[in-house]
Motif scaffolding. Structure first.
Motif, PDB file in Angstrom:
ATOM      1  N   ILE A  70       0.777  -1.172  -0.058  1.00 35.85           N
ATOM      2  CA  ILE A  70      -0.074  -0.073  -0.092  1.00 35.85           C
ATOM      3  C   ILE A  70       0.889   1.325   0.040  1.00 35.85           C
ATOM      4  O   ILE A  70       1.725   1.507   0.956  1.00 35.85           O
ATOM      5  CB  ILE A  70      -0.996  -0.052   1.170  1.00 35.85           C
ATOM      6  N   GLY A  71       0.656   2.143  -1.075  1.00 33.95           N
ATOM      7  CA  GLY A  71       1.724   3.250  -1.316  1.00 33.95           C
ATOM      8  C   GLY A  71       2.993   2.856  -1.462  1.00 33.95           C
ATOM      9  O   GLY A  71       3.829   2.939  -0.642  1.00 33.95           O
ATOM     10  N   PHE A  72       3.411   2.436  -2.549  1.00 40.23           N
ATOM     11  CA  PHE A  72       4.692   1.950  -3.030  1.00 40.23           C
ATOM     12  C   PHE A  72       5.745   2.848  -3.328  1.00 40.23           C
ATOM     13  O   PHE A  72       6.817   2.492  -3.509  1.00 40.23           O
ATOM     14  CB  PHE A  72       4.584   0.726  -3.958  1.00 40.23           C
ATOM     15  N   PRO A 142       4.167   5.463   5.400  1.00 39.39           N
ATOM     16  CA  PRO A 142       2.818   6.032   4.947  1.00 39.39           C
ATOM     17  C   PRO A 142       2.923   7.270   5.245  1.00 39.39           C
ATOM     18  O   PRO A 142       3.800   8.027   6.202  1.00 39.39           O
ATOM     19  CB  PRO A 142       1.711   5.211   5.788  1.00 39.39           C
ATOM     20  N   ASP A 143       2.249   8.239   4.799  1.00 40.20           N
ATOM     21  CA  ASP A 143       2.296   9.681   4.894  1.00 40.20           C
ATOM     22  C   ASP A 143       1.869  10.082   6.298  1.00 40.20           C
ATOM     23  O   ASP A 143       0.942   9.406   6.674  1.00 40.20           O
ATOM     24  CB  ASP A 143       1.098  10.322   4.070  1.00 40.20           C
ATOM     25  N   PRO A 144       2.716  10.792   7.110  1.00 37.47           N
ATOM     26  CA  PRO A 144       2.694  10.908   8.451  1.00 37.47           C
ATOM     27  C   PRO A 144       1.626  11.866   8.745  1.00 37.47           C
ATOM     28  O   PRO A 144       1.043  11.737  10.269  1.00 37.47           O
ATOM     29  CB  PRO A 144       3.874  11.224   8.925  1.00 37.47           C
ATOM     30  N   ARG A 149      -4.577  17.568  13.904  1.00 32.48           N
ATOM     31  CA  ARG A 149      -5.842  17.823  13.425  1.00 32.48           C
ATOM     32  C   ARG A 149      -5.927  16.771  12.211  1.00 32.48           C
ATOM     33  O   ARG A 149      -7.123  16.509  11.580  1.00 32.48           O
ATOM     34  CB  ARG A 149      -6.222  19.009  13.252  1.00 32.48           C
ATOM     35  N   HIS A 150      -4.947  16.533  11.649  1.00 33.27           N
ATOM     36  CA  HIS A 150      -4.797  15.610  10.474  1.00 33.27           C
ATOM     37  C   HIS A 150      -4.725  14.315  10.813  1.00 33.27           C
ATOM     38  O   HIS A 150      -4.483  13.188   9.904  1.00 33.27           O
ATOM     39  CB  HIS A 150      -3.560  16.236   9.469  1.00 33.27           C
ATOM     40  N   HIS A 151      -4.735  13.694  11.834  1.00 28.92           N
ATOM     41  CA  HIS A 151      -4.220  12.240  12.494  1.00 28.92           C
ATOM     42  C   HIS A 151      -5.467  11.319  11.508  1.00 28.92           C
ATOM     43  O   HIS A 151      -5.358  10.268  11.271  1.00 28.92           O
ATOM     44  CB  HIS A 151      -3.950  12.125  13.738  1.00 28.92           C
ATOM     45  N   ARG A 152      -6.577  11.797  11.655  1.00 26.87           N
ATOM     46  CA  ARG A 152      -7.499  11.071  10.962  1.00 26.87           C
ATOM     47  C   ARG A 152      -7.384  10.796   9.549  1.00 26.87           C
ATOM     48  O   ARG A 152      -8.170   9.907   8.937  1.00 26.87           O
ATOM     49  CB  ARG A 152      -8.873  11.890  11.343  1.00 26.87           C
ATOM     50  N   ARG A 153      -6.425  11.212   8.752  1.00 31.67           N
ATOM     51  CA  ARG A 153      -6.188  11.087   7.472  1.00 31.67           C
ATOM     52  C   ARG A 153      -5.084   9.898   7.606  1.00 31.67           C
ATOM     53  O   ARG A 153      -4.980   9.341   6.414  1.00 31.67           O
ATOM     54  CB  ARG A 153      -5.413  12.492   6.817  1.00 31.67           C
ATOM     55  N   ARG A 154      -4.540   9.741   8.556  1.00 31.47           N
ATOM     56  CA  ARG A 154      -3.510   8.665   8.292  1.00 31.47           C
ATOM     57  C   ARG A 154      -4.113   7.134   8.058  1.00 31.47           C
ATOM     58  O   ARG A 154      -5.268   7.120   8.243  1.00 31.47           O
ATOM     59  CB  ARG A 154      -2.895   8.472   9.902  1.00 31.47           C
TER      60      ARG A 154
END
Length: 237
Positions: A70-72, A142-144, A149-154
């Motif tokens: 996932i996300g290579f 993965p994108d950190p 406020r952006h942790h829900r995007r992880r």
């Protein structure tokens, strides 16, 4: 039509990462035009597969065990795995088109033939992977999303982990590599809640990479900048 659905019938899904970067070189455009379609795992998007018919993985990989990355990124780890395990069927998923084009060049150069590539959101791929069909999953750097406020995007959130758990077989292995301490925290909190056991028994189990690990360009950058990689291994219950 539900207000929660796209006109195609798909659920509305916000996507926050990059899809396009700088313009592709002519060679990369050639890879995209001539190689990508033949590497498709099958109809994935709602526009091409509105009935969400599951992918025929046995037909795609001649009955081989299936692994997923996932996300290579630029694809160096994915191609390394394909070369190391020719008797495994691999699917790589990456929405960033420049990374996809770079991977296609690596595939052509290496000549590996046990790979399929989905150039899009992994959630669309989860929609059409059969239950319990994936034996190993890689989630490398993965994108950190460092802001709180952006942790829900992880990735390590229920929106991703619930379908991930569904498509993984019992006993399947999930590997997560990250250099972000707070990502480690969230991973260790969330992944076990979705049917996984963390396999670490001693510090070396998360401080040392896997025996068949291939260090990516992102990891090398992290090491140069003094960040410490963590290697987390989980098993599907």
């Amino acid at each position: 039509m539900s207000k929660d659905n796209h006109p195609s019938g798909a659920p509305w899904r916000n996507f926050y990462g990059r899809i396009h970067g700088k313009g592709l070189r002519q060679s990369q455009k050639d890879y995209m035009e001539n190689d990508l379609a033949d590497l498709s795992p099958g109809p994935v998007g709602w526009d091409e597969n509105p009935e969400r018919t599951p992918i025929d993985l046995d037909g795609l990989f001649d009955g081989k065990e299936v692994w997923l990355e996932i996300g290579f990124g630029a694809g160096e780890h994915l191609v390394h795995v394909a070369e190391t395990y020719p008797d495994i069927g691999l699917i790589g998923c990456e929405p960033y088109i420049n990374g996809v084009a770079t991977l296609l060049g690596k595939i052509r150069k290496a000549g590996v033939r046990n790979l399929a590539v989905h150039p899009g959101d992994v959630r669309d791929l989860f929609d059409v992977l059969p239950d319990g069909s994936v034996a190993k999953v890689f989630l490398n750097y993965p994108d950190p999303w460092p802001k709180k406020r952006h942790h829900r995007r992880r990735f390590v959130t229920p929106e991703h982990l619930e379908p991930l758990s569904r498509v993984m077989a019992h006993g399947a292995e999930l590997r997560v590599a990250t250099d972000i301490p707070d990502y480690v925290r969230q991973t260790l909190e969330q992944v076990p809640r979705h049917g996984f056991d963390w396999l670490a028994e001693r510090p070396a189990d998360w401080r040392e990479p896997w025996a068949d690990w291939f260090s990516t360009r992102y990891e090398q950058k992290a090491l140069r900048e003094g960040r410490v990689p963590h290697y987390l291994t989980f098993r599907k219950r």
